[in-house]
Design a protein around this motif. Sequence first.
Motif, PDB file in Angstrom:
ATOM      1  N   LEU A   1      10.102   6.724 -11.626  1.00  0.00           N
ATOM      2  CA  LEU A   1       8.733   5.907 -11.646  1.00  0.00           C
ATOM      3  C   LEU A   1       7.842   5.957  -9.996  1.00  0.00           C
ATOM      4  N   GLN A   2       6.872   6.667 -10.171  1.00  0.00           N
ATOM      5  CA  GLN A   2       6.032   6.682  -9.491  1.00  0.00           C
ATOM      6  C   GLN A   2       5.750   5.539  -8.970  1.00  0.00           C
ATOM      7  N   MET A   3       5.706   5.472  -8.019  1.00  0.00           N
ATOM      8  CA  MET A   3       4.882   3.906  -7.906  1.00  0.00           C
ATOM      9  C   MET A   3       4.072   3.625  -6.468  1.00  0.00           C
ATOM     10  N   ASN A   4       2.694   4.021  -6.217  1.00  0.00           N
ATOM     11  CA  ASN A   4       1.589   4.007  -5.363  1.00  0.00           C
ATOM     12  C   ASN A   4       1.476   2.480  -5.381  1.00  0.00           C
ATOM     13  N   SER A   5       0.503   2.201  -4.484  1.00  0.00           N
ATOM     14  CA  SER A   5      -0.047   1.176  -3.665  1.00  0.00           C
ATOM     15  C   SER A   5       0.413  -0.164  -4.487  1.00  0.00           C
ATOM     16  N   LEU A   6       1.531  -0.265  -3.780  1.00  0.00           N
ATOM     17  CA  LEU A   6       2.285  -1.626  -3.601  1.00  0.00           C
ATOM     18  C   LEU A   6       2.267  -2.120  -3.260  1.00  0.00           C
TER      19      LEU A   6
ATOM     20  N   GLY B   1       1.161  -1.338   0.092  1.00  0.00           N
ATOM     21  CA  GLY B   1       0.053  -0.041   0.201  1.00  0.00           C
ATOM     22  C   GLY B   1       0.735   1.232  -0.154  1.00  0.00           C
ATOM     23  N   GLY B   2       2.388   1.460   0.014  1.00  0.00           N
ATOM     24  CA  GLY B   2       2.532   2.501   0.376  1.00  0.00           C
ATOM     25  C   GLY B   2       3.307   2.689  -0.839  1.00  0.00           C
ATOM     26  N   SER B   3       4.356   3.372  -0.736  1.00  0.00           N
ATOM     27  CA  SER B   3       4.834   4.124  -2.606  1.00  0.00           C
ATOM     28  C   SER B   3       6.751   4.798  -2.604  1.00  0.00           C
ATOM     29  N   LEU B   4       6.839   4.322  -3.656  1.00  0.00           N
ATOM     30  CA  LEU B   4       8.151   4.749  -3.763  1.00  0.00           C
ATOM     31  C   LEU B   4       8.207   5.139  -5.431  1.00  0.00           C
ATOM     32  N   ARG B   5       9.393   6.154  -5.700  1.00  0.00           N
ATOM     33  CA  ARG B   5      10.082   6.585  -6.263  1.00  0.00           C
ATOM     34  C   ARG B   5      10.991   6.920  -7.082  1.00  0.00           C
ATOM     35  N   LEU B   6      11.551   5.917  -7.960  1.00  0.00           N
ATOM     36  CA  LEU B   6      12.809   5.617  -8.481  1.00  0.00           C
ATOM     37  C   LEU B   6      13.026   6.650  -9.259  1.00  0.00           C
ATOM     38  N   SER B   7      14.182   7.169  -9.764  1.00  0.00           N
ATOM     39  CA  SER B   7      15.040   7.940 -10.583  1.00  0.00           C
ATOM     40  C   SER B   7      16.207   6.788 -11.104  1.00  0.00           C
ATOM     41  N   CYS B   8      16.602   7.278 -12.556  1.00  0.00           N
ATOM     42  CA  CYS B   8      17.785   6.359 -13.012  1.00  0.00           C
ATOM     43  C   CYS B   8      18.354   8.414 -14.154  1.00  0.00           C
ATOM     44  N   ALA B   9      19.152   7.769 -13.669  1.00  0.00           N
ATOM     45  CA  ALA B   9      20.114   9.631 -14.320  1.00  0.00           C
ATOM     46  C   ALA B   9      21.072   8.945 -15.195  1.00  0.00           C
ATOM     47  N   ALA B  10      21.216   9.491 -16.143  1.00  0.00           N
ATOM     48  CA  ALA B  10      22.006   8.996 -17.628  1.00  0.00           C
ATOM     49  C   ALA B  10      23.263   9.675 -17.931  1.00  0.00           C
ATOM     50  N   SER B  11      24.410   9.682 -17.269  1.00  0.00           N
ATOM     51  CA  SER B  11      25.507  10.510 -18.051  1.00  0.00           C
ATOM     52  C   SER B  11      26.325   9.650 -18.836  1.00  0.00           C
ATOM     53  N   GLY B  12      27.313  10.663 -19.260  1.00  0.00           N
ATOM     54  CA  GLY B  12      28.113   9.948 -20.672  1.00  0.00           C
ATOM     55  C   GLY B  12      27.711  10.169 -22.415  1.00  0.00           C
ATOM     56  N   ILE B  13      26.170  10.780 -21.988  1.00  0.00           N
ATOM     57  CA  ILE B  13      26.112  10.610 -23.382  1.00  0.00           C
ATOM     58  C   ILE B  13      25.445  12.284 -23.777  1.00  0.00           C
TER      59      ILE B  13
END
Length: 115
Positions: free
Chosen positions: A80-85, A15-27
């Motif tokens: 990626l915002q993840m709700n209602s996990l 029922g909780g939430s998490l927010r994933l991030s993915c950062a690209a470098s070198g492009i």
Amino acid sequence: QVQLVESGGGLVQAGGSLRLSCAASGISRSIDVMTWYRQAPGKVRELVASINSGGTTNYADSVKDRFTISRDNAKNTVYLQMNSLKPEDTAVYSCSIAWASGSSWGRGTQVTVSS
């Protein structure tokens, strides 16, 4: 060399939430498609969500209406915002990017949802 670094994973209750991030470098090129995948133990990797350069999104049926993908082109970052996990969302989440002449993958971040 293009590198992707995911962050934001962790342990959360159902029922909780998490927010994933993915950062690209070198492009230095424009990124066409940015995608989140996940792989649970003993299961095949599956596409979770993708977003193209025009902002069009695509979701797996299992996460529709719960997850939201977005991108910040100035930062070469996808979220990626993840709700209602749910416990079945437990997996290693990895991001991938594709551009005109190549693609790259991140190493992944663990998401664990307890019941």
